[in-house]
Design an enzyme around this catalytic site. Structure first.
Site, mmCIF file in Angstrom:
data_model
loop_
_atom_site.group_PDB
_atom_site.id
_atom_site.type_symbol
_atom_site.label_atom_id
_atom_site.label_comp_id
_atom_site.label_asym_id
_atom_site.label_seq_id
_atom_site.Cartn_x
_atom_site.Cartn_y
_atom_site.Cartn_z
ATOM 1 N N TYR A 156 0.834 -1.204 0.000
ATOM 2 C CA TYR A 156 0.000 0.000 0.000
ATOM 3 C C TYR A 156 0.869 1.254 0.000
ATOM 4 O O TYR A 156 0.686 2.147 -0.839
ATOM 5 C CB TYR A 156 -0.919 -0.013 1.222
ATOM 6 C CG TYR A 156 -1.817 1.195 1.322
ATOM 7 C CD1 TYR A 156 -2.976 1.288 0.561
ATOM 8 C CD2 TYR A 156 -1.503 2.250 2.177
ATOM 9 C CE1 TYR A 156 -3.808 2.393 0.644
ATOM 10 C CE2 TYR A 156 -2.335 3.361 2.278
ATOM 11 C CZ TYR A 156 -3.479 3.426 1.511
ATOM 12 O OH TYR A 156 -4.288 4.530 1.594
ATOM 13 N N LYS A 160 1.277 4.078 -3.060
ATOM 14 C CA LYS A 160 0.865 5.463 -2.855
ATOM 15 C C LYS A 160 2.026 6.423 -3.109
ATOM 16 O O LYS A 160 1.822 7.526 -3.651
ATOM 17 C CB LYS A 160 0.297 5.640 -1.455
ATOM 18 C CG LYS A 160 -1.035 4.928 -1.250
ATOM 19 C CD LYS A 160 -2.072 5.361 -2.279
ATOM 20 C CE LYS A 160 -3.428 4.738 -2.044
ATOM 21 N NZ LYS A 160 -4.450 5.205 -3.022
#
Length: 260
Positions: A156, A160
């Site tokens: 994640y 990002k």
């Protein structure tokens, strides 16, 4: 050119989620001339928006953002419905937690395919349209996780950070076409997924609140307001930026006020 979200079509991916739904609503409320293409995997996800704003203003689009052919077909459907597309907000994303030494290749790839590749495919599709139609504005969803180490969230956080790098690259590459590209990096936002994590015991609300200088989660409407601003003419000289919308989470390094 390419700076006003108040007319034309706005595409919002991940529109069934708490953030995506809030963004679509904010854009539709901002100006009655705005039309919204609500993009998500789940059939019926835009029914509430259609009921409130009408099928002439809202189009439900089914799309798997991780598949370029699905994105291409979705973009063609939107272009047949209404043009020009003036704004894109990439809200589609997932988060998977797990130890980095045990994280499965399949899980790693799924997070990359949705969070990073899906963002790129939609930027590519919208950028092609905008470059032929006098520009537009794009906002991508990054996260404060790109600014510090977040254990158990390796894919994640990596995706990002990559979204912000992609945002800067596209902003510089497409500026001469009248296309602005920015990102927002939220802190903890009060979404149905966050509430489910709290109710299940996977997330402590008091501990998460305390991470923020403002000692609370953000509302989806607060994040949506920042996104609407970045799409607007008021942000016409802003491009290539990742705006932190995190209640001071990334700025806070000490517990303050200190415990008594």
């Amino acid at each position: 050119m390419g700076s006003n979200s108040s007319s034309g079509v706005a595409i919002v991916t991940g529109s069934a989620g708490g953030i995506g739904s809030a963004v679509a609503t904010a854009l539709l409320e901002e100006n009655p001339e705005t039309h919204c293409a609500a993009v998500d995997l789940r059939p019926g996800h835009a029914s509430a928006l259609i009921q409130q704003y009408g099928s002439h203003r809202v189009l439900e689009v089914l799309c798997d953002v991780s598949r370029p052919e699905s994105v291409r077909r979705a973009m063609e459907e939107i272009e047949r419905w209404n043009t020009p597309v003036r704004s894109l907000v990439n809200c589609a994303g997932i988060q998977m937690a797990g130890s980095s030494v045990d994280f499965s290749p399949e899980g790693w790839q799924k997070v990359i395919d949705i969070n990073l590749s899906g963002t790129f495919y939609w930027c590519q599709a919208a950028g092609k349209h905008m470059s032929a139609n006098q520009g537009g504005a794009i906002v991508n969803l990054s996260s404060v996780s790109e600014f510090f180490g977040w254990p158990l969230r390796a894919p994640y956080a990596a995706t990002k950070a990559a979204v912000s790098a992609l945002t800067r690259t596209l902003a510089t590459e497409w500026a001469h076409l009248g296309i602005r590209v920015n990102a927002v990096a939220p802190g903890f936002i009060d979404t149905p997924l966050a509430r489910e994590a709290i109710e299940s015991g996977r997330l402590s609300k008091p501990d998460a609140d305390a991470l923020h200088a403002q000692l609370r989660f953000g509302a989806t409407s607060e994040l949506a307001s920042a996104i609407v601003f970045l799409l607007s003419a008021g942000a016409s000289f802003i491009t290539g930026e990742t705006l932190k919308v995190d209640g001071g989470l990334s700025a806070k390094k000490l517990e303050w006020p200190p415990p008594e």
